[in-house]
Motif scaffolding. Structure first.
Motif, short mmCIF file in Angstrom:
data_model
loop_
_atom_site.label_atom_id
_atom_site.label_comp_id
_atom_site.label_asym_id
_atom_site.label_seq_id
_atom_site.Cartn_x
_atom_site.Cartn_y
_atom_site.Cartn_z
N THR A 1 45.16 88.99 -42.82
CA THR A 1 44.82 87.67 -43.36
C THR A 1 43.44 87.62 -44.02
OG1 THR A 1 43.90 86.98 -41.22
CG2 THR A 1 46.24 86.52 -41.63
N SER A 2 42.64 88.66 -43.84
CA SER A 2 41.30 88.66 -44.41
C SER A 2 41.01 90.03 -45.02
CB SER A 2 40.25 88.33 -43.34
OG SER A 2 40.29 89.28 -42.30
N GLY A 3 40.00 90.05 -45.86
CA GLY A 3 39.59 91.30 -46.51
C GLY A 3 38.09 91.46 -46.42
N TYR A 4 37.57 92.46 -47.11
CA TYR A 4 36.14 92.72 -47.08
C TYR A 4 35.77 93.55 -48.30
CZ TYR A 4 37.83 97.10 -45.03
OH TYR A 4 38.51 98.27 -44.80
N ARG A 5 34.46 93.69 -48.53
CA ARG A 5 33.93 94.52 -49.60
C ARG A 5 32.96 95.54 -49.04
NH1 ARG A 5 31.18 91.71 -54.36
NH2 ARG A 5 31.29 93.86 -55.09
N ASN A 6 32.94 96.69 -49.66
CA ASN A 6 31.99 97.76 -49.31
C ASN A 6 31.27 98.23 -50.56
OD1 ASN A 6 32.59 98.05 -46.53
ND2 ASN A 6 34.37 99.32 -47.00
N GLU A 7 30.03 98.65 -50.39
CA GLU A 7 29.32 99.38 -51.43
C GLU A 7 28.58 100.53 -50.77
OE1 GLU A 7 25.92 98.74 -54.91
OE2 GLU A 7 27.07 97.03 -54.18
N VAL A 8 28.69 101.71 -51.35
CA VAL A 8 28.11 102.92 -50.75
C VAL A 8 27.29 103.66 -51.80
CG1 VAL A 8 28.59 105.06 -49.53
CG2 VAL A 8 30.12 103.11 -49.23
N LEU A 9 26.07 104.01 -51.45
CA LEU A 9 25.24 104.88 -52.27
C LEU A 9 25.50 106.32 -51.84
CD1 LEU A 9 22.80 105.55 -54.15
CD2 LEU A 9 21.35 105.27 -52.12
N SER A 10 25.77 107.19 -52.81
CA SER A 10 26.02 108.60 -52.51
C SER A 10 25.15 109.49 -53.39
CB SER A 10 27.51 108.95 -52.72
OG SER A 10 28.33 108.22 -51.84
N LEU A 11 24.67 110.58 -52.80
CA LEU A 11 23.82 111.53 -53.50
C LEU A 11 24.42 112.93 -53.39
CD1 LEU A 11 20.29 110.38 -52.20
CD2 LEU A 11 21.56 109.56 -54.20
N ARG A 12 24.45 113.63 -54.51
CA ARG A 12 25.04 114.98 -54.56
C ARG A 12 23.93 116.03 -54.51
NH1 ARG A 12 29.86 117.09 -56.97
NH2 ARG A 12 29.95 119.30 -56.43
N LEU A 13 24.04 116.91 -53.52
CA LEU A 13 23.14 118.05 -53.39
C LEU A 13 24.00 119.30 -53.31
CD1 LEU A 13 20.37 119.37 -52.86
CD2 LEU A 13 20.72 118.90 -50.42
N ALA A 14 23.98 120.11 -54.37
CA ALA A 14 24.84 121.30 -54.44
C ALA A 14 26.28 120.88 -54.18
CB ALA A 14 24.34 122.37 -53.48
N GLU A 15 26.92 121.47 -53.14
CA GLU A 15 28.32 121.15 -52.85
C GLU A 15 28.47 119.93 -51.95
OE1 GLU A 15 26.86 122.50 -49.14
OE2 GLU A 15 26.42 123.14 -51.19
N ALA A 16 27.37 119.37 -51.47
CA ALA A 16 27.39 118.32 -50.45
C ALA A 16 27.15 116.94 -51.06
CB ALA A 16 26.32 118.60 -49.40
N VAL A 17 27.75 115.93 -50.44
CA VAL A 17 27.52 114.53 -50.80
C VAL A 17 27.07 113.80 -49.54
CG1 VAL A 17 28.53 112.38 -51.65
CG2 VAL A 17 29.22 114.56 -52.66
N GLY A 18 25.94 113.13 -49.63
CA GLY A 18 25.45 112.29 -48.54
C GLY A 18 25.56 110.84 -48.92
N SER A 19 25.83 109.98 -47.95
CA SER A 19 26.13 108.58 -48.26
C SER A 19 25.46 107.62 -47.30
CB SER A 19 27.65 108.34 -48.21
OG SER A 19 28.31 109.12 -49.20
N CYS A 20 25.23 106.41 -47.81
CA CYS A 20 24.73 105.30 -47.00
C CYS A 20 25.30 104.01 -47.54
CB CYS A 20 23.20 105.25 -47.01
SG CYS A 20 22.53 103.94 -45.95
N ALA A 21 26.00 103.26 -46.70
CA ALA A 21 26.53 101.96 -47.10
C ALA A 21 25.41 100.95 -47.21
CB ALA A 21 27.58 101.50 -46.09
N VAL A 22 25.58 100.03 -48.14
CA VAL A 22 24.62 98.95 -48.36
C VAL A 22 25.40 97.65 -48.52
CG1 VAL A 22 22.89 100.45 -49.43
CG2 VAL A 22 24.60 99.32 -50.87
N GLU A 23 24.70 96.53 -48.38
CA GLU A 23 25.34 95.26 -48.68
C GLU A 23 25.63 95.20 -50.18
OE1 GLU A 23 26.44 92.78 -46.69
OE2 GLU A 23 25.99 94.23 -45.11
N PRO A 24 26.83 94.76 -50.57
CA PRO A 24 27.16 94.72 -52.00
C PRO A 24 26.11 93.94 -52.81
CG PRO A 24 29.12 94.32 -50.69
CD PRO A 24 27.97 94.36 -49.73
N GLY A 25 25.62 94.59 -53.87
CA GLY A 25 24.62 93.98 -54.73
C GLY A 25 23.19 94.11 -54.27
N ALA A 26 22.97 94.77 -53.12
CA ALA A 26 21.62 94.83 -52.56
C ALA A 26 20.75 95.89 -53.22
CB ALA A 26 21.68 95.09 -51.06
#
Length: 274
Positions: A48-73
């Motif tokens: 009955t409900s939904g949500y939104r996500n936004e994630v910042l990701s950084l690529r280092l060689a073969e690896a990707v690191g991520s951190c979620a943030v509030e959408p638009g922040a």
């Protein structure tokens, strides 16, 4: 000398270890090649409900690191700040989500999710977003102890996780900075600290790393011995470093996340129920 175990007690201590090259190559020699954000809106079929996500990701060689943030922040210049910068520079960036994403990228590169580093792969099946969400929920919740659990504090409400707890007959206190209600009409608390004395285990999102609320949970778990299980898209390679210092188990899910693809996938589990 390279570190081979966890037992890190704070984010600052982990940053200091990375800066001193305790886990691998010096961060001043490692540069971020690609920075990107992933924005998602979801409402699973039958929910009955939904949500939104936004994630910042950084690529280092073969690896990707991520951190979620509030959408638009994130400010418009955030990606430009990251591209071409060294990991060492980004570990001192004024924005906490950038520091966490850089730390995650570095540790994913230096300590990948492999059995040699303590990870146990857990396959996720192909299917709809809801099917995969429920499969991930099993992977996460089943890291909790199988007995003597009455009430779990859930920090970062995901309805599939609550559904899995209900299936196991475990009570819960839902908590999320956004507030609101659960799929079953239960009020969502907004102050996790106020609820810590009312639970006997904690199930928390890696998003707590990016909004600065992780360390009080870690300190409480370390002081009381309560199980602290982390489900981590944010900081999937960061949180295993805290095993033995308050974190009892981690379900690590590096990019790409289960909600990006309908095909089979994998998460990586550390500690917890075997």
């Amino acid at each position: 000398m390279l570190e081979t175990s966890g037992n890190v007690r704070s984010i600052d201590e982990l940053l200091d270890r990375v800066r001193s090259a305790a886990y691998g190559p010096g961060p001043a020699q490692e540069r971020i090649a690609v920075a990107f954000t992933t924005t998602q809106a979801v409402r699973h079929a039958g929910r009955t409900s939904g949500y939104r996500n936004e994630v910042l990701s950084l690529r280092l060689a073969e690896a990707v690191g991520s951190c979620a943030v509030e959408p638009g922040a994130l400010p418009a210049a955030a990606l430009d700040d990251c591209v071409g910068a060294t990991v060492a520079e980004l570990l001192d960036h004024p924005l906490l989500p950038i520091r966490i994403a850089a730390l995650d990228a570095y540790l994913t590169h230096a300590r990948p999710h492999t059995p040699a580093n303590g990870a146990r792969p857990y396959a996720l099946p192909a299917g709809s977003s809801l099917h995969k969400s429920r499969a991930r929920a099993r992977a996460v919740v089943d890291l909790l102890p199988v007995t003597r659990l009455r009430t779990v504090l859930v920090v970062g409400v995901v309805n599939s996780l609550l559904e899995r707890l209900r299936t196991r007959g475990i009570g819960y206190i839902p908590c999320d900075l956004k507030g609101g209600t659960t799929e079953w009409g239960e009020p969502v608390r907004t102050d996790a600290g106020a609820e810590l004395e009312h639970c006997d285990a904690i199930l928390a999102s890696g998003m707590t790393l990016g909004n600065g609320t992780f360390e009080p949970l870690l300190a409480h778990a370390a002081a009381t011995g309560k199980p602290l299980v982390m489900f981590a898209q944010t900081g999937s390679a960061v949180l295993p470093r805290f095993l033995g210092s308050g974190v009892s188990a981690v379900c690590a899910e590096p990019y790409p996340f289960f909600w990006l693809d309908g095909g089979p996938g994998v998460v990586h589990r550390y500690g917890g129920a075997q």
